[in-house]
Design an enzyme around this catalytic site. Structure first.
Site, PDB file in Angstrom:
ATOM      1  N   SER A  77       0.849  -1.187   0.000  1.00  0.00           N
ATOM      2  CA  SER A  77       0.000   0.000   0.000  1.00  0.00           C
ATOM      3  C   SER A  77       0.887   1.240   0.000  1.00  0.00           C
ATOM      4  O   SER A  77       1.798   1.346   0.819  1.00  0.00           O
ATOM      5  CB  SER A  77      -0.886  -0.001   1.246  1.00  0.00           C
ATOM      6  OG  SER A  77      -1.717   1.142   1.238  1.00  0.00           O
ATOM      7  N   LYS A 127      -0.847  -0.758  -4.564  1.00  0.00           N
ATOM      8  CA  LYS A 127      -2.118  -0.102  -4.214  1.00  0.00           C
ATOM      9  C   LYS A 127      -1.809   1.349  -3.873  1.00  0.00           C
ATOM     10  O   LYS A 127      -0.903   1.602  -3.064  1.00  0.00           O
ATOM     11  CB  LYS A 127      -2.731  -0.837  -3.024  1.00  0.00           C
ATOM     12  CG  LYS A 127      -3.713  -0.042  -2.174  1.00  0.00           C
ATOM     13  CD  LYS A 127      -4.375  -0.958  -1.161  1.00  0.00           C
ATOM     14  CE  LYS A 127      -4.862  -0.193   0.059  1.00  0.00           C
ATOM     15  NZ  LYS A 127      -5.579  -1.098   0.991  1.00  0.00           N
ATOM     16  N   LEU A 128      -2.536   2.247  -4.519  1.00  0.00           N
ATOM     17  CA  LEU A 128      -2.318   3.679  -4.287  1.00  0.00           C
ATOM     18  C   LEU A 128      -3.477   4.262  -3.488  1.00  0.00           C
ATOM     19  O   LEU A 128      -4.645   4.040  -3.849  1.00  0.00           O
ATOM     20  CB  LEU A 128      -2.234   4.426  -5.626  1.00  0.00           C
ATOM     21  CG  LEU A 128      -1.164   3.974  -6.623  1.00  0.00           C
ATOM     22  CD1 LEU A 128      -1.294   4.794  -7.905  1.00  0.00           C
ATOM     23  CD2 LEU A 128       0.221   4.079  -6.022  1.00  0.00           C
ATOM     24  N   LYS A 129      -3.166   4.999  -2.455  1.00  0.00           N
ATOM     25  CA  LYS A 129      -4.184   5.766  -1.743  1.00  0.00           C
ATOM     26  C   LYS A 129      -4.585   6.926  -2.646  1.00  0.00           C
ATOM     27  O   LYS A 129      -3.712   7.580  -3.237  1.00  0.00           O
ATOM     28  CB  LYS A 129      -3.616   6.313  -0.425  1.00  0.00           C
ATOM     29  CG  LYS A 129      -3.355   5.253   0.610  1.00  0.00           C
ATOM     30  CD  LYS A 129      -4.636   4.595   1.059  1.00  0.00           C
ATOM     31  CE  LYS A 129      -4.359   3.589   2.153  1.00  0.00           C
ATOM     32  NZ  LYS A 129      -5.597   2.924   2.601  1.00  0.00           N
ATOM     33  N   ASP A 134      -7.245   2.875  -3.352  1.00  0.00           N
ATOM     34  CA  ASP A 134      -8.038   2.844  -2.129  1.00  0.00           C
ATOM     35  C   ASP A 134      -8.376   4.276  -1.728  1.00  0.00           C
ATOM     36  O   ASP A 134      -7.486   5.091  -1.530  1.00  0.00           O
ATOM     37  CB  ASP A 134      -7.241   2.171  -0.999  1.00  0.00           C
ATOM     38  CG  ASP A 134      -8.077   2.002   0.271  1.00  0.00           C
ATOM     39  OD1 ASP A 134      -7.570   1.413   1.243  1.00  0.00           O
ATOM     40  OD2 ASP A 134      -9.249   2.434   0.292  1.00  0.00           O
ATOM     41  N   ASN A 151     -10.576   5.120   0.861  1.00  0.00           N
ATOM     42  CA  ASN A 151     -10.947   5.267   2.276  1.00  0.00           C
ATOM     43  C   ASN A 151     -12.124   6.233   2.451  1.00  0.00           C
ATOM     44  O   ASN A 151     -12.025   7.218   3.206  1.00  0.00           O
ATOM     45  CB  ASN A 151      -9.745   5.736   3.118  1.00  0.00           C
ATOM     46  CG  ASN A 151      -8.727   4.641   3.342  1.00  0.00           C
ATOM     47  OD1 ASN A 151      -7.632   4.682   2.819  1.00  0.00           O
ATOM     48  ND2 ASN A 151      -9.091   3.611   4.103  1.00  0.00           N
ATOM     49  N   GLU A 199     -11.126   0.563  -4.124  1.00  0.00           N
ATOM     50  CA  GLU A 199     -11.489   0.157  -2.762  1.00  0.00           C
ATOM     51  C   GLU A 199     -12.240   1.279  -2.039  1.00  0.00           C
ATOM     52  O   GLU A 199     -11.762   2.424  -2.008  1.00  0.00           O
ATOM     53  CB  GLU A 199     -10.201  -0.194  -2.006  1.00  0.00           C
ATOM     54  CG  GLU A 199     -10.362  -0.881  -0.692  1.00  0.00           C
ATOM     55  CD  GLU A 199      -9.008  -1.225  -0.062  1.00  0.00           C
ATOM     56  OE1 GLU A 199      -7.984  -1.302  -0.775  1.00  0.00           O
ATOM     57  OE2 GLU A 199      -8.980  -1.402   1.159  1.00  0.00           O
ATOM     58  N   ASP A 250     -14.059  -2.406   1.943  1.00  0.00           N
ATOM     59  CA  ASP A 250     -13.154  -2.588   3.089  1.00  0.00           C
ATOM     60  C   ASP A 250     -13.945  -2.188   4.346  1.00  0.00           C
ATOM     61  O   ASP A 250     -14.533  -3.050   5.006  1.00  0.00           O
ATOM     62  CB  ASP A 250     -11.906  -1.706   2.877  1.00  0.00           C
ATOM     63  CG  ASP A 250     -10.980  -1.629   4.091  1.00  0.00           C
ATOM     64  OD1 ASP A 250      -9.874  -1.073   3.969  1.00  0.00           O
ATOM     65  OD2 ASP A 250     -11.353  -2.136   5.164  1.00  0.00           O
ATOM     66  N   LYS A 258     -10.186  -7.968   6.615  1.00  0.00           N
ATOM     67  CA  LYS A 258      -9.289  -7.544   7.693  1.00  0.00           C
ATOM     68  C   LYS A 258      -9.815  -8.161   8.982  1.00  0.00           C
ATOM     69  O   LYS A 258     -10.873  -7.776   9.479  1.00  0.00           O
ATOM     70  CB  LYS A 258      -9.298  -6.025   7.851  1.00  0.00           C
ATOM     71  CG  LYS A 258      -8.557  -5.261   6.778  1.00  0.00           C
ATOM     72  CD  LYS A 258      -8.591  -3.774   7.091  1.00  0.00           C
ATOM     73  CE  LYS A 258      -7.915  -2.993   5.988  1.00  0.00           C
ATOM     74  NZ  LYS A 258      -8.109  -1.534   6.183  1.00  0.00           N
ATOM     75  N   GLY A 290      -4.565  -4.769   5.422  1.00  0.00           N
ATOM     76  CA  GLY A 290      -3.554  -4.530   6.460  1.00  0.00           C
ATOM     77  C   GLY A 290      -3.892  -3.309   7.302  1.00  0.00           C
ATOM     78  O   GLY A 290      -4.615  -2.423   6.854  1.00  0.00           O
TER      79      GLY A 290
HETATM   80  C1  LIG Z   1      -3.711   3.986   8.215  1.00  0.00           C
HETATM   81  S1  LIG Z   1      -4.460   3.178   6.835  1.00  0.00           S
HETATM   82  C2  LIG Z   1      -5.068   1.673   7.465  1.00  0.00           C
HETATM   83  C3  LIG Z   1      -6.173   1.175   6.555  1.00  0.00           C
HETATM   84  C4  LIG Z   1      -5.692   0.932   5.129  1.00  0.00           C
HETATM   85  N1  LIG Z   1      -4.608  -0.048   5.115  1.00  0.00           N
HETATM   86  C5  LIG Z   1      -3.691  -0.030   4.127  1.00  0.00           C
HETATM   87  O1  LIG Z   1      -3.650   0.785   3.229  1.00  0.00           O
HETATM   88  C6  LIG Z   1      -2.620  -1.089   4.199  1.00  0.00           C
HETATM   89  C7  LIG Z   1      -1.760  -0.858   5.401  1.00  0.00           C
HETATM   90  C8  LIG Z   1      -0.749  -1.995   5.535  1.00  0.00           C
HETATM   91  O2  LIG Z   1       0.021  -2.206   4.592  1.00  0.00           O
HETATM   92  O3  LIG Z   1      -0.794  -2.673   6.584  1.00  0.00           O
HETATM   93  C9  LIG Z   1      -6.840   0.482   4.246  1.00  0.00           C
HETATM   94  O4  LIG Z   1      -7.857   1.198   4.225  1.00  0.00           O
HETATM   95  O5  LIG Z   1      -6.767  -0.529   3.556  1.00  0.00           O
HETATM   96 MG   LIG Z   2      -8.785   0.164   2.597  1.00  0.00          MG
END
Ligand SMILES: CSCC[C@@H](NC(=O)CCC(=O)O)C(=O)O
Ligand SMILES: [Mg+2]
Length: 368
Positions: free
Chosen positions: A135, A161-163, A189, A191, A214, A239, A263, A291
């Site tokens: 990520s 995976k790109l935020k 992702d 969020n 996501e 998610d 998760k 994660g």
């Molecule tokens: C602080 S972001 C935690 C939630 C985020 N988790 C990740 O992006 C992966 C984090 C990891 O590599 O553990 C998600 O929404 O999937």
């Molecule tokens: Mg996510």
């Protein structure tokens, strides 16, 4: 196992680089760890909640409070229990799935260690190692993003995976797709950062051949995810919305999601995570392991879960050095883009007690 005490440890671990998402930027990971002491030996569980209630309504202080005041006393009163008794014993408390998951996992670790069974064996792992994705946070510039992504590609990660968030989406995705080439596995992702008004804009992701987008909308909003799934080619993956197996089935049957991010902490533990896996497998819905910047304690359990047959996409099960210069347990090292499933009893990893002390943010709480 026969429970004797529940210990709560709070540690702080610096991140090797800042991690920015649509809900904030963090430079350290504050972790709540649960150790259960039983007549048969000890077990560890990692609570995945973040310091602040920005990803979820749960957060570290809240988890510690509900474990101290309600959850641990209930398990201590029951005294002799198995991991599959925990959810029922804790049902009198509504929600607080991350807090409950940490306790259930600690009990499961003690139980399986005593039985000489690894998590992989207990969960039903079908492979000795798992394909790993990584990520990537929101970056100050496209150049810095490309430098970070190139590093992960060179490290062997099998999926990027790109935020994303409004204002940081089409351009970084286009640049990374250009860098990696058309065949690389790439996903995004959000969020929950978008709204129904953004559906046409999100269709702009379709030319980049992404595996999935996501959780673009808020947790409770299944309806708009259904509308998005009808409007774009990119598969929608949930998610935050997936809080248990019933919600997962509902979202799948309503076509809100065609891929599921599992998760264990978010859904209340590994036993519920397996129920979601099984329900998705029955419906031919691919799943992958999400994660929460876990230490090796949670990472070990996630890697074992990701070895189940329905986990057909690389998860956010990165190497320890993705986030931490040093891990609380043995390090997880990427080999050919994969992590090996720990083979030892229980989680298969050992908490380095000296680091618990060095990294402690509080004196441990002991409940008995
Ligand atoms: C602080 S972001 C935690 C939630 C985020 N988790 C990740 O992006 C992966 C984090 C990891 O590599 O553990 C998600 O929404 O999937
Ligand atoms: Mg996510």
């Amino acid at each position: 196992v026969t429970l004797e005490a529940v210990e709560l440890h709070r540690i702080g671990m610096p991140l090797v680089r800042p991690f920015e998402t649509s809900f904030g930027r963090q430079t350290a990971r504050e972790v709540l760890l649960v150790r259960v002491r039983t007549a048969e030996g000890e077990g560890w569980g990692e609570c995945v909640a973040m310091t602040d209630p920005f990803y979820s309504h749960e957060y570290v202080d809240g988890c510690e409070a509900v474990i101290t005041s309600y959850l641990a006393p209930a398990l201590l009163a029951a005294r002799t229990l198995r991991a599959d008794d925990v959810a029922g014993l804790l049902r009198f408390v509504v929600g607080h799935r991350m807090a409950k998951a940490a306790l259930e996992t600690a009990v499961l670790d003690a139980q399986t260690r005593a039985a000489g069974l690894s998590f992989g064996e207990f969960f039903g792992a079908v492979r000795p190692e798992v394909d790993c994705g990584v990520s990537v946070g929101i970056s100050p510039s496209i150049d810095e993003l490309l430098e970070e992504v190139a590093g992960y590609r060179d490290a062997g990660y099998r999926r990027i995976k790109l935020k994303i968030k409004p204002g940081w989406d089409l351009e970084p995705v286009a640049a990374v797709r250009e860098l990696l080439g058309p065949a690389a596995l790439l996903q995004v992702d959000a969020n929950t950062a978008y709204t129904e008004a953004d559906i046409d804009h999100l269709r702009g992701l379709d030319p980049f051949g992404l595996l999935l987008i996501e959780q673009p909308f808020v947790e409770e909003d299944i309806r708009t995810h259904v509308r998005l799934a009808r409007a774009i080619d990119t598969p929608v993956c949930l998610d935050e919305s997936i809080t248990g197996v019933d919600v997962a089935i509902d979202a799948i049957e309503r076509d809100a999601t065609s891929i599921v991010n599992i998760k264990p902490g978010r859904v209340g533990g590994y036993l519920e995570a397996i129920r979601i896996h099984d329900a998705c497998l029955e419906r031919d819905v691919p799943v992958w392991c999400g994660g929460m910047l876990e230490t090796g304690v949670g990472r070990a359990a996630n890697v074992a879960l990701a070895a189940l047959p329905g986990f057909t996409l690389p998860g956010d099960t990165s190497a320890s050095d993705r986030y931490f210069a040093e891990d609380l347990t043995e390090s997880f090292v990427l080999v050919d883009g994969r992590l090996a499933v720990p083979a030892g009893p229980g989680s298969g990893v050992t908490v380095r007690e000296e680091l618990l002390g060095d990294w402690a943010l509080r004196t441990p709480v002991v409940l008995s």
